[in-house]
Scaffold this motif. Structure first.
Motif, PDB file in Angstrom:
ATOM      1  N   ILE A 147      10.208  -5.329  -0.641  1.00  0.00           N
ATOM      2  CA  ILE A 147       9.391  -6.419  -0.108  1.00  0.00           C
ATOM      3  C   ILE A 147      10.256  -7.366   0.721  1.00  0.00           C
ATOM      4  CG2 ILE A 147       7.907  -8.372  -0.701  1.00  0.00           C
ATOM      5  CD1 ILE A 147       7.252  -6.876  -3.332  1.00  0.00           C
ATOM      6  N   ALA A 148      11.476  -7.638   0.213  1.00  0.00           N
ATOM      7  CA  ALA A 148      12.362  -8.580   0.910  1.00  0.00           C
ATOM      8  C   ALA A 148      12.955  -7.977   2.184  1.00  0.00           C
ATOM      9  CB  ALA A 148      13.488  -9.022  -0.019  1.00  0.00           C
ATOM     10  N   GLY A 149      12.938  -6.636   2.272  1.00  0.00           N
ATOM     11  CA  GLY A 149      13.444  -6.000   3.482  1.00  0.00           C
ATOM     12  C   GLY A 149      14.923  -5.673   3.445  1.00  0.00           C
ATOM     13  N   THR A 150      15.509  -5.624   2.245  1.00  0.00           N
ATOM     14  CA  THR A 150      16.929  -5.267   2.131  1.00  0.00           C
ATOM     15  C   THR A 150      17.170  -3.860   2.689  1.00  0.00           C
ATOM     16  OG1 THR A 150      16.894  -6.534   0.089  1.00  0.00           O
ATOM     17  CG2 THR A 150      18.872  -5.264   0.527  1.00  0.00           C
ATOM     18  N   PHE A 151      16.178  -2.973   2.486  1.00  0.00           N
ATOM     19  CA  PHE A 151      16.232  -1.635   3.091  1.00  0.00           C
ATOM     20  C   PHE A 151      14.815  -1.243   3.495  1.00  0.00           C
ATOM     21  CE2 PHE A 151      16.719  -1.412  -1.594  1.00  0.00           C
ATOM     22  CZ  PHE A 151      15.402  -1.114  -1.904  1.00  0.00           C
ATOM     23  N   PRO A 152      14.657  -0.301   4.434  1.00  0.00           N
ATOM     24  CA  PRO A 152      13.311   0.118   4.823  1.00  0.00           C
ATOM     25  C   PRO A 152      12.705   1.035   3.752  1.00  0.00           C
ATOM     26  CG  PRO A 152      14.957   1.331   6.079  1.00  0.00           C
ATOM     27  CD  PRO A 152      15.703   0.351   5.225  1.00  0.00           C
ATOM     28  N   VAL A 153      11.373   1.042   3.634  1.00  0.00           N
ATOM     29  CA  VAL A 153      10.728   1.981   2.707  1.00  0.00           C
ATOM     30  C   VAL A 153      10.468   3.293   3.436  1.00  0.00           C
ATOM     31  CG1 VAL A 153       9.676   0.244   1.218  1.00  0.00           C
ATOM     32  CG2 VAL A 153       8.469   0.981   3.267  1.00  0.00           C
ATOM     33  N   ASP A 154      10.316   4.377   2.648  1.00  0.00           N
ATOM     34  CA  ASP A 154      10.097   5.693   3.262  1.00  0.00           C
ATOM     35  C   ASP A 154       8.688   5.826   3.808  1.00  0.00           C
ATOM     36  OD1 ASP A 154      12.637   6.209   2.416  1.00  0.00           O
ATOM     37  OD2 ASP A 154      12.030   7.289   0.602  1.00  0.00           O
ATOM     38  N   LYS A 155       7.724   5.264   3.086  1.00  0.00           N
ATOM     39  CA  LYS A 155       6.350   5.284   3.580  1.00  0.00           C
ATOM     40  C   LYS A 155       5.589   4.101   2.992  1.00  0.00           C
ATOM     41  CE  LYS A 155       3.436   8.242   1.109  1.00  0.00           C
ATOM     42  NZ  LYS A 155       2.623   7.922   0.175  1.00  0.00           N
ATOM     43  N   GLY A 156       4.373   3.909   3.482  1.00  0.00           N
ATOM     44  CA  GLY A 156       3.543   2.834   2.966  1.00  0.00           C
ATOM     45  C   GLY A 156       3.630   1.584   3.813  1.00  0.00           C
ATOM     46  N   LYS A 157       2.869   0.573   3.376  1.00  0.00           N
ATOM     47  CA  LYS A 157       2.760  -0.652   4.162  1.00  0.00           C
ATOM     48  C   LYS A 157       2.974  -1.871   3.286  1.00  0.00           C
ATOM     49  CE  LYS A 157      -0.251   0.193   8.087  1.00  0.00           C
ATOM     50  NZ  LYS A 157      -1.635   0.381   8.431  1.00  0.00           N
ATOM     51  N   ILE A 158       3.596  -2.888   3.844  1.00  0.00           N
ATOM     52  CA  ILE A 158       3.746  -4.161   3.156  1.00  0.00           C
ATOM     53  C   ILE A 158       3.111  -5.227   4.044  1.00  0.00           C
ATOM     54  CG2 ILE A 158       5.382  -5.827   2.202  1.00  0.00           C
ATOM     55  CD1 ILE A 158       7.366  -3.406   2.032  1.00  0.00           C
ATOM     56  N   ILE A 159       2.122  -5.910   3.503  1.00  0.00           N
ATOM     57  CA  ILE A 159       1.371  -6.874   4.298  1.00  0.00           C
ATOM     58  C   ILE A 159       1.380  -8.221   3.601  1.00  0.00           C
ATOM     59  CG2 ILE A 159      -0.925  -7.458   5.217  1.00  0.00           C
ATOM     60  CD1 ILE A 159      -1.243  -4.217   5.097  1.00  0.00           C
ATOM     61  N   ILE A 160       1.815  -9.250   4.329  1.00  0.00           N
ATOM     62  CA  ILE A 160       1.776 -10.602   3.777  1.00  0.00           C
ATOM     63  C   ILE A 160       0.812 -11.426   4.600  1.00  0.00           C
ATOM     64  CG2 ILE A 160       3.084 -12.746   3.485  1.00  0.00           C
ATOM     65  CD1 ILE A 160       5.411 -11.235   2.545  1.00  0.00           C
ATOM     66  N   ASP A 161      -0.182 -12.007   3.945  1.00  0.00           N
ATOM     67  CA  ASP A 161      -1.151 -12.870   4.627  1.00  0.00           C
ATOM     68  C   ASP A 161      -1.692 -12.186   5.889  1.00  0.00           C
ATOM     69  OD1 ASP A 161      -2.634 -15.106   4.661  1.00  0.00           O
ATOM     70  OD2 ASP A 161      -1.096 -16.424   5.511  1.00  0.00           O
ATOM     71  N   ASN A 162      -2.129 -10.938   5.730  1.00  0.00           N
ATOM     72  CA  ASN A 162      -2.722 -10.145   6.807  1.00  0.00           C
ATOM     73  C   ASN A 162      -1.757  -9.767   7.921  1.00  0.00           C
ATOM     74  OD1 ASN A 162      -5.286 -10.109   5.606  1.00  0.00           O
ATOM     75  ND2 ASN A 162      -5.690 -12.173   6.422  1.00  0.00           N
ATOM     76  N   GLU A 163      -0.491  -9.973   7.728  1.00  0.00           N
ATOM     77  CA  GLU A 163       0.476  -9.565   8.743  1.00  0.00           C
ATOM     78  C   GLU A 163       1.310  -8.416   8.203  1.00  0.00           C
ATOM     79  OE1 GLU A 163       2.980 -11.694  12.236  1.00  0.00           O
ATOM     80  OE2 GLU A 163       2.202 -12.898  10.602  1.00  0.00           O
ATOM     81  N   ASP A 164       1.356  -7.325   8.971  1.00  0.00           N
ATOM     82  CA  ASP A 164       2.104  -6.151   8.539  1.00  0.00           C
ATOM     83  C   ASP A 164       3.598  -6.385   8.794  1.00  0.00           C
ATOM     84  OD1 ASP A 164       3.254  -3.716   8.085  1.00  0.00           O
ATOM     85  OD2 ASP A 164       1.722  -2.558   9.143  1.00  0.00           O
ATOM     86  N   ILE A 165       4.370  -6.514   7.721  1.00  0.00           N
ATOM     87  CA  ILE A 165       5.795  -6.816   7.885  1.00  0.00           C
ATOM     88  C   ILE A 165       6.675  -5.600   7.570  1.00  0.00           C
ATOM     89  CG2 ILE A 165       5.494  -9.274   7.323  1.00  0.00           C
ATOM     90  CD1 ILE A 165       6.874  -8.534   4.583  1.00  0.00           C
ATOM     91  N   THR A 166       6.045  -4.433   7.423  1.00  0.00           N
ATOM     92  CA  THR A 166       6.791  -3.241   6.984  1.00  0.00           C
ATOM     93  C   THR A 166       8.038  -2.988   7.843  1.00  0.00           C
ATOM     94  OG1 THR A 166       4.606  -2.359   6.521  1.00  0.00           O
ATOM     95  CG2 THR A 166       6.460  -0.871   6.210  1.00  0.00           C
ATOM     96  N   LYS A 167       7.904  -3.227   9.154  1.00  0.00           N
ATOM     97  CA  LYS A 167       9.019  -2.885  10.048  1.00  0.00           C
ATOM     98  C   LYS A 167       9.910  -4.084  10.355  1.00  0.00           C
ATOM     99  CE  LYS A 167       7.679   1.413  11.879  1.00  0.00           C
ATOM    100  NZ  LYS A 167       6.272   1.668  11.516  1.00  0.00           N
ATOM    101  N   TRP A 168       9.607  -5.231   9.761  1.00  0.00           N
ATOM    102  CA  TRP A 168      10.421  -6.421  10.050  1.00  0.00           C
ATOM    103  C   TRP A 168      11.780  -6.330   9.374  1.00  0.00           C
ATOM    104  CZ3 TRP A 168       7.343 -11.656   9.833  1.00  0.00           C
ATOM    105  CH2 TRP A 168       6.250 -11.583  10.714  1.00  0.00           C
ATOM    106  N   GLU A 215       0.825  -1.202   0.000  1.00  0.00           N
ATOM    107  CA  GLU A 215       0.000   0.000   0.000  1.00  0.00           C
ATOM    108  C   GLU A 215       0.855   1.246   0.000  1.00  0.00           C
ATOM    109  OE1 GLU A 215      -2.651  -0.535   3.285  1.00  0.00           O
ATOM    110  OE2 GLU A 215      -3.780  -2.087   2.231  1.00  0.00           O
ATOM    111  N   ASN A 216       0.806   1.957  -1.114  1.00  0.00           N
ATOM    112  CA  ASN A 216       1.457   3.271  -1.243  1.00  0.00           C
ATOM    113  C   ASN A 216       2.893   3.315  -0.760  1.00  0.00           C
ATOM    114  OD1 ASN A 216      -1.048   4.442  -2.095  1.00  0.00           O
ATOM    115  ND2 ASN A 216      -1.675   4.335   0.045  1.00  0.00           N
ATOM    116  N   ILE A 217       3.716   2.357  -1.187  1.00  0.00           N
ATOM    117  CA  ILE A 217       5.102   2.448  -0.724  1.00  0.00           C
ATOM    118  C   ILE A 217       5.897   3.386  -1.633  1.00  0.00           C
ATOM    119  CG2 ILE A 217       5.179   0.219   0.451  1.00  0.00           C
ATOM    120  CD1 ILE A 217       6.851  -0.815  -1.906  1.00  0.00           C
ATOM    121  N   ALA A 218       6.841   4.086  -0.998  1.00  0.00           N
ATOM    122  CA  ALA A 218       7.710   5.009  -1.717  1.00  0.00           C
ATOM    123  C   ALA A 218       9.119   4.831  -1.213  1.00  0.00           C
ATOM    124  CB  ALA A 218       7.251   6.448  -1.484  1.00  0.00           C
ATOM    125  N   LYS A 219      10.071   5.042  -2.117  1.00  0.00           N
ATOM    126  CA  LYS A 219      11.474   4.945  -1.708  1.00  0.00           C
ATOM    127  C   LYS A 219      12.316   5.911  -2.515  1.00  0.00           C
ATOM    128  CE  LYS A 219      15.138   3.342   0.301  1.00  0.00           C
ATOM    129  NZ  LYS A 219      15.324   3.417   1.761  1.00  0.00           N
TER     130      LYS A 219
END
Lengths: 264, 293
Positions: free
Chosen positions: A52-73, A5-9
């Motif tokens: 998506i893989a988490g190599t670096f953090p995104v500036d904004k937005g959300k990444i959700i896998i199977d209803n779990e928010d992994i943006t900060k993982w 959802e609305n990720i930016a980098k």
């Protein structure tokens, strides 16, 4: 399965080398979706993948896998859900370790390692069966070091390892680009078989338009950090390279001038 | 002739250092200079504990434990604080110099008046030199078997993979910060233990005894690899131990031949530089051969 959802980098913000790589990208993948991703150099394909893989953090937005928010993982925690194959065939396996040892590590992807024996003999039969499906004769070489394998063999092994524990999302980052045409076709065929047989939700970057059209049930084209084209189902099946170029011109208001994309 | 047993004994005591250096230099692919601080740290700890009346085994466990702390500090510097590993090791090494002085209270502690692991458990009728050989052998066998088993476990495999390909092991869900810290911890525990053993066999602990230990460790690793092979992890461990003994033998021989002891470190440095450049020489040689054919 995957909701972006609305990720930016932006890389190097505020400096002379500032590069906006992703602008408010949103993408929803249904379970079992096999999406091919195309786009010219600098379109944001790899940035999308690495976000998506988490190599670096995104500036904004959300990444959700199977209803779990992994943006900060962190990257290693996301591996619980994500299987990956890299563009560089050397990156997905540990060269100094045996095939068996590599597979044992992949067989517990996402689990915290313990003090149990790493590659127990009991697993060998399972590894052999899995390697047999690749048809590369690797099942006879469980104790060979991975560094002795060819690029194509290593990439096929990485693919097998990435799917040994069923991933909720499989990320393939131009995983055939560094291989010679014949090997690339072979690895792509193995990819198609694994992904379609097991209905894995997959995102595959390619810069080969033909492959992008031939594989999967959905195709997206990135341009300048945005998703420009998104076709699925029947519409994708009947799509040709010519249609794709026409769609690009209409959407982007300019002609597609990426040689890499046109020539392949 | 009467130099053979002391040479082997010294090689065994120092081989724990060599195994420690092997773990960082080859397994983790980091040149860890913490060693230069954690070797005297182990010596200082054991000396302080022994003079405070501890018995040798707990004193050596304490030494290994302080070595672990040294490794953890370098590990945190290079993972959490993102300081390049080489610099992180140098920082810990320098910091440990002061810490070692604090632990000992002075620059040098004599251990001639206290019971050491070599004198306390002495079997009657056996010379001190033979005792050093036996204790050295026991420690090396115990350490290398433990290392072999540990690096075969899931955690051990993750540490090996971290040194080989951090991308791969992260993509498989392992936190490489943790594996790097674990590897450094283990390595420096062994180095400190080596320092504790060497101090007891020398009869003193000195704050300056760490100078050049990284080079000695590297020399042992490289000599071992070249002479005895690197086929498997087991093979590597044995090579490194034998390499440490061969290094001691080389030193004993050149000293016998009349080289001034002051030139020892220069000699070792040149030896290691040549050994490290070996692959380059070999490539050039092969090229020339190929050109001739």
């Amino acid at each position: 399965m995957l909701r972006i959802e609305n990720i930016a980098k932006t890389f190097n913000p505020g400096t002379i080398t500032e590069k906006i790589a992703l602008r408010d990208v949103s993408l929803h993948l249904a379970p079992g979706d096999f999406v091919t991703v195309i786009g010219g150099n600098g379109a944001g394909k790899s940035t999308l993948m690495n976000s998506i893989a988490g190599t670096f953090p995104v500036d904004k937005g959300k990444i959700i896998i199977d209803n779990e928010d992994i943006t900060k993982w962190p990257e290693h925690k996301r591996a619980r859900y994500i299987g990956r194959v890299f563009q560089d065939p050397m990156m997905g396996t540990a060269a100094n370790m045996q095939i068996e040892e590599n597979m044992a590590i992949a067989a517990r992807r996402g689990k915290t390692p313990t003090l149990r024996w790493s590659a127990p003999a009991a697993q060998q039969k399972f590894f052999r069966e899995q390697l047999k499906t690749l048809n590369l004769g690797l099942e006879e070489r469980l104790e060979s070091k991975v560094g002795l394998l060819s690029g194509g063999q290593r990439q096929a092994l990485t693919l097998l390892m990435a799917t040994l524990v069923e991933p909720k999302l499989l990320l393939l980052d131009e995983h055939t680009a560094a291989l010679d045409p014949k090997t690339a076709a072979q690895v792509l065929a193995i990819t198609n078989e694994i992904v379609t047989k097991r209905h894995l939700t997959t995102l595959m970057i390619t810069h080969n338009m033909k492959d992008a059209l031939a594989c999967g049930n959905r195709l997206i084209m990135l341009h300048d950090g945005k998703i420009l084209i998104d076709v699925k189902g029947e519409e994708k099946k009947s799509l040709t390279i010519k249609d794709l170029l026409a769609m690009f011109e209409k959407a982007a208001g300019s002609e597609l001038n990426s040689d890499a994309l046109l020539l392949s | 002739m009467d130099l053979i047993i002391p040479t082997i004994s010294q090689g065994l005591l120092w081989s724990l250092l060599a195994i420690g250096v092997y773990i960082t230099f080859r397994v983790l692919d980091i040149a860890d200079l913490t060693v230069e601080g954690s070797f005297p740290l182990g010596a200082a700890t054991v000396a302080a504990c022994l003079t405070a009346g501890w018995s040798p085994v707990p004193a050596m466990i304490a030494a290994a434990f302080t070595g672990m702390l040294g490794g953890i500090i370098t590990g945190i510097l290079c993972t959490k604080l993102k300081i390049p590993a080489l610099l992180a090791g140098i920082l810990t090494m320098i910091a440990l110099y002061s810490i070692n002085l604090h632990i000992m209270g002075k620059a040098n502690i004599s251990l001639l008046q206290v019971d050491t692991v070599f004198s306390l458990y002495a079997i009657s009728g056996m010379s001190q030199a033979n005792m050093i050989l036996i204790i050295g052998l026991i420690s090396v066998v115990f350490t290398s078997v433990a290392c072999y088993l540990f690096f075969g476990t899931e955690i051990g495999a993750a540490i090996r993979a971290t040194g080989c390909n951090p991308h791969m092991i992260r993509a498989n869900g392992v936190n490489t910060d943790i594996t790097i810290i674990l590897g450094l911890l283990l390595s420096n525990a062994l180095v400190a233990l080596s320092g504790a053993l060497v101090a007891q066999s020398n009869g003193f602990a000195d704050v300056g005894m760490g100078v050049g230990t990284i080079v000695i460790g590297l020399a042992s690793v490289i000599i071992g690899e070249v002479l005895f092979g690197t086929r498997s992890f087991k093979n590597c461990l044995i090579s490194v131990i034998l390499g440490s003994i061969v290094y001691r033998a080389v030193i004993a021989i050149v000293l016998q031949m009349g080289m001034p002891p002051n030139d020892l470190k220069l000699f070792t440095a040149i030896l290691v530089a040549l050994a490290l450049a070996m692959p380059l020489f070999q490539a050039k040689l092969n090229k020339r051969k190929a050109a001739k054919n």
